[in-house]
Design an enzyme around this catalytic site. Structure first.
Site, PDB file in Angstrom:
ATOM      1  N   LYS A 170     -18.154 -16.887  11.529  1.00  0.00           N
ATOM      2  CA  LYS A 170     -18.937 -16.307  10.600  1.00  0.00           C
ATOM      3  C   LYS A 170     -18.905 -16.057   8.955  1.00  0.00           C
ATOM      4  CE  LYS A 170     -18.779 -11.975   8.876  1.00  0.00           C
ATOM      5  NZ  LYS A 170     -19.846 -11.935   8.239  1.00  0.00           N
ATOM      6  N   GLY A 201     -23.944 -12.051   8.919  1.00  0.00           N
ATOM      7  CA  GLY A 201     -23.468 -10.691   9.308  1.00  0.00           C
ATOM      8  C   GLY A 201     -22.647 -10.140   8.941  1.00  0.00           C
ATOM      9  N   GLY A 203     -19.359  -7.637   8.446  1.00  0.00           N
ATOM     10  CA  GLY A 203     -18.365  -7.728   9.043  1.00  0.00           C
ATOM     11  C   GLY A 203     -18.389  -6.085   9.960  1.00  0.00           C
ATOM     12  N   GLU A 245      -4.848 -14.588   7.878  1.00  0.00           N
ATOM     13  CA  GLU A 245      -4.193 -14.664   6.176  1.00  0.00           C
ATOM     14  C   GLU A 245      -4.858 -13.761   5.668  1.00  0.00           C
ATOM     15  OE1 GLU A 245      -3.876 -19.223   6.147  1.00  0.00           O
ATOM     16  OE2 GLU A 245      -6.251 -18.463   6.102  1.00  0.00           O
ATOM     17  N   CYS A 279      -5.998 -15.755  -3.455  1.00  0.00           N
ATOM     18  CA  CYS A 279      -5.215 -14.986  -2.375  1.00  0.00           C
ATOM     19  C   CYS A 279      -4.099 -15.032  -2.831  1.00  0.00           C
ATOM     20  CB  CYS A 279      -4.851 -15.376  -1.361  1.00  0.00           C
ATOM     21  SG  CYS A 279      -5.064 -17.122  -0.733  1.00  0.00           S
ATOM     22  N   GLU A 379      -3.418  -6.590  -4.639  1.00  0.00           N
ATOM     23  CA  GLU A 379      -4.141  -7.259  -5.358  1.00  0.00           C
ATOM     24  C   GLU A 379      -5.565  -6.914  -6.134  1.00  0.00           C
ATOM     25  OE1 GLU A 379      -6.136  -8.649  -2.235  1.00  0.00           O
ATOM     26  OE2 GLU A 379      -4.954 -11.003  -2.479  1.00  0.00           O
TER      27      GLU A 379
HETATM   28  P1  NAD Z   1     -13.025  -9.160   3.317  1.00  0.00           P
HETATM   29  O1  NAD Z   1     -11.712  -9.011   3.757  1.00  0.00           O
HETATM   30  O2  NAD Z   1     -13.679  -8.162   2.060  1.00  0.00           O
HETATM   31  O3  NAD Z   1     -13.804 -10.602   3.978  1.00  0.00           O
HETATM   32  C1  NAD Z   1     -13.271 -11.085   4.666  1.00  0.00           C
HETATM   33  C2  NAD Z   1     -14.667 -11.299   6.000  1.00  0.00           C
HETATM   34  O4  NAD Z   1     -13.791 -10.605   6.616  1.00  0.00           O
HETATM   35  C3  NAD Z   1     -15.775 -11.839   5.321  1.00  0.00           C
HETATM   36  O5  NAD Z   1     -16.811 -12.472   6.484  1.00  0.00           O
HETATM   37  C4  NAD Z   1     -16.009  -9.799   6.181  1.00  0.00           C
HETATM   38  O6  NAD Z   1     -17.830  -9.837   6.424  1.00  0.00           O
HETATM   39  C5  NAD Z   1     -15.039  -9.848   7.464  1.00  0.00           C
HETATM   40  N1  NAD Z   1     -15.347  -8.584   7.696  1.00  0.00           N
HETATM   41  C6  NAD Z   1     -15.325  -7.338   6.400  1.00  0.00           C
HETATM   42  N2  NAD Z   1     -14.920  -5.876   7.422  1.00  0.00           N
HETATM   43  C7  NAD Z   1     -14.745  -6.605   8.634  1.00  0.00           C
HETATM   44  C8  NAD Z   1     -14.896  -5.982  10.094  1.00  0.00           C
HETATM   45  N3  NAD Z   1     -14.168  -4.526  10.412  1.00  0.00           N
HETATM   46  N4  NAD Z   1     -14.331  -6.663  11.254  1.00  0.00           N
HETATM   47  C9  NAD Z   1     -14.304  -8.286  11.402  1.00  0.00           C
HETATM   48  N5  NAD Z   1     -14.933  -8.783   9.830  1.00  0.00           N
HETATM   49  C10 NAD Z   1     -14.280  -8.899   9.053  1.00  0.00           C
HETATM   50  O7  NAD Z   1     -12.601  -9.952   1.838  1.00  0.00           O
HETATM   51  P2  NAD Z   1     -13.487 -10.765   0.613  1.00  0.00           P
HETATM   52  O8  NAD Z   1     -13.038  -9.915   0.119  1.00  0.00           O
HETATM   53  O9  NAD Z   1     -14.205 -11.583   1.233  1.00  0.00           O
HETATM   54  O10 NAD Z   1     -12.370 -12.088   0.447  1.00  0.00           O
HETATM   55  C11 NAD Z   1     -11.245 -11.783  -0.460  1.00  0.00           C
HETATM   56  C12 NAD Z   1      -9.617 -11.412   0.158  1.00  0.00           C
HETATM   57  O11 NAD Z   1      -9.580 -12.257   1.045  1.00  0.00           O
HETATM   58  C13 NAD Z   1      -8.787 -10.868  -0.893  1.00  0.00           C
HETATM   59  O12 NAD Z   1      -7.435 -10.360   0.182  1.00  0.00           O
HETATM   60  C14 NAD Z   1      -7.751 -12.727  -0.536  1.00  0.00           C
HETATM   61  O13 NAD Z   1      -6.715 -12.342  -0.488  1.00  0.00           O
HETATM   62  C15 NAD Z   1      -7.829 -12.857   1.057  1.00  0.00           C
HETATM   63  N6  NAD Z   1      -7.798 -13.907   1.282  1.00  0.00           N
HETATM   64  C16 NAD Z   1      -6.974 -14.713   1.419  1.00  0.00           C
HETATM   65  C17 NAD Z   1      -6.143 -15.640   2.199  1.00  0.00           C
HETATM   66  C18 NAD Z   1      -5.547 -16.240   2.493  1.00  0.00           C
HETATM   67  O14 NAD Z   1      -5.274 -17.458   2.946  1.00  0.00           O
HETATM   68  N7  NAD Z   1      -4.116 -15.949   3.049  1.00  0.00           N
HETATM   69  C19 NAD Z   1      -7.123 -17.066   1.494  1.00  0.00           C
HETATM   70  C20 NAD Z   1      -8.476 -16.948   0.960  1.00  0.00           C
HETATM   71  C21 NAD Z   1      -8.763 -15.229   0.575  1.00  0.00           C
END
Ligand code: NAD
Length: 434
Positions: A170, A201, A203, A245, A279, A379
């Site tokens: 997803k 879709g 999250g 992560e 990140c 962040e």
């Molecule tokens: P996000 O958490 O908004 O979304 C990430 C994914 O999770 C998306 O596919 C989203 O649809 C899904 N999601 C959101 N709510 C959910 C729920 N309740 N249940 C299941 N899935 C859900 O993050 P983003 O804005 O897409 O990405 C940025 C974040 O990702 C930053 O905090 C960044 O630091 C982190 N990040 C971490 C790493 C790492 O390796 N640690 C790498 C890249 C990005």
């Protein structure tokens, strides 16, 4: 314009059960650059069933056959490098040359690396009278963010397939297009049906349906702390493995014997990589108090020398952010930094000169930042660097570890033993030295 009307489930391009669609917006033009279906929890369940049905035979597939499929996936990505790089540049705003090398080159190499690893990896090991057998966990749900969209997908899908797991991916609704291209590549590579499935879709619907499904054996999530916490909660009800992560607020520690110009310049470049949407970005720079004023000057010069503009144009260092939402969030953090008393050295909440269209944020450096300020604790995920003074190696370690995050860090010193000693005291998953 890339139009994807179907999901990829059980080896076929399948109609989504709902009629919703996501528009994907170009970070430079602010125009619709693509559209994908908005899957539902019903689609997620169909994909899990397909992955479950495919699991036993995929897990039993000889490793050289799995390696052959991964090699084909690698070749498929390489063949579409230019197109994929342009797509990520549109979705995320990263300069095109970086997109080619990092956003597409890394995932291509990841597929190849796992194909090669299958050659030599020891799935069984005899220890005394015991035989330790490494088995595929089962169906893996992969939930990915938007900042390195193809890389994040491949970093989950390739090892899962190599291990003999089946997958439901997803992608982020902000940047889903390269996941659809990956599904086309996997389809063309001829993987058995159900081994790889793609459901786009939100999250809250598809993500939670996957995390909570009792036939999903593992959920591998990368994204924000907020969503990672929710995924962990939902997954806990059905007792499955969960890997999260999450975000970061990583420190770049400059010790008093480090080459200042080099350390500050490289630290700033690290923080602004992918326009700060990384990140592991070193968003806090910890500088010896005696060298603080000089470090601020170097950071100002380096930030002001950056070429900010259209990421499709050669020579651009910094493009826009991925979305209007992200741009507004970052600008609001910059305003908070000013309100809380940090010194704005360069940049600020206004768009860079002449860049009214596109989700641009001015490269921003803050001095006189205290580690308790919002911009030092949360962040920001944009091109915003905070310089914080430290009084000793111990003080620098204390400041670096005074964070809810623990993702990454950097240490700069002329003395590798001293740098090593500091690095070992940092409570982060990864530390780079010099
Ligand atoms: P996000 O958490 O908004 O979304 C990430 C994914 O999770 C998306 O596919 C989203 O649809 C899904 N999601 C959101 N709510 C959910 C729920 N309740 N249940 C299941 N899935 C859900 O993050 P983003 O804005 O897409 O990405 C940025 C974040 O990702 C930053 O905090 C960044 O630091 C982190 N990040 C971490 C790493 C790492 O390796 N640690 C790498 C890249 C990005």
């Amino acid at each position: 314009m890339k139009l994807y009307k179907r999901l990829f489930i059980d080896g076929e391009w399948a109609e989504a059960s709902g009629s919703g669609r996501f528009d994907v917006i170009h970070s430079v033009t602010e125009e619709v650059m693509g559209r994908v279906p908005e899957g539902t929890s019903h689609d997620a369940a169909r994909a899990v069933e397909a992955a479950r049905a495919a699991f036993d035979s995929w897990a039993a597939t000889p490793r050289d056959v799995r390696a052959m499929y991964l090699t084909r996936i690698h070749e498929g990505v390489v063949a579409r490098t230019e197109e994929l790089a342009a797509t990520v540049t549109g979705e995320v705003g990263v300069p095109l040359q970086t997109s080619v090398v990092v956003q597409v080159g890394h995932p291509a190499n990841t597929a190849k690396a796992y194909a090669e690893l299958l050659d030599e990896y020891s799935f069984e090991q005899r220890i005394g009278h015991s035989l330790v057998v490494r088995e595929p966990v089962g169906v893996v749900a992969c939930i990915t963010p938007w900042n390195f969209p193809l890389h994040q997908a491949m970093a989950k899908v390739a090892p899962a397939l190599a291990a003999g797991c089946t997958v439901v991916l997803k992608p982020s609704e902000v940047a889903p297009l390269t996941a659809f291209a990956l599904a086309e590549i996997i389809d063309a590579a001829g993987l058995p049906r159900g081994v790889f499935n793609l459901v786009s879709g939100t999250g809250a619907t598809v993500g939670e349906a996957l995390a909570g499904h009792d036939q999903v054996d593992m959920v591998s999530f990368t994204g924000s702390t907020r969503a990672g916490r929710r995924v962990s909660e939902v997954a806990a009800r059905t007792i499955k493995r969960v890997a999260v992560e999450l975000g970061g607020k990583s420190a770049c520690i400059i010790l008093d014997d480090a080459p200042l110009e080099q350390a500050v310049t490289a630290g700033l470049a690290n923080c602004f990589r992918n326009c700060g949407q990384t990140c592991s970005a070193w968003s806090r720079m910890l500088v010896p108090r005696a060298k603080y004023a000089a470090a601020v000057e170097i950071a100002k010069r380096a930030a002001e020398a950056l070429d900010v503009g259209d990421p499709r144009v050669d020579g651009t260092d910094l493009g826009p952010l991925a979305s209007a939402l992200q741009r507004d969030r970052v600008r609001s953090y910059i305003s908070t930094g000013i309100e809380e008393g940090a010194t704005l050295v360069t940049g600020g909440p206004k768009p860079p000169p002449g860049l009214i269209k596109g989700y641009y944020v001015s490269p921003t450096v803050f001095a006189n930042v205290h580690n308790t300020m919002t911009i030092a604790r949360e962040e920001v995920f944009g091109p915003v660097l905070c310089l914080i003074a430290h009084d000793s190696d111990d003080d620098a370690v204390r400041l670096a570890n005074d964070s809810i995050y623990g993702l990454s860090a950097g240490v700069w010193s002329a003395d590798s033993k001293r740098a090593d000693a500091v690095a070992r005291r940092l409570r982060t998953g990864q530390v780079d030295i010099n």
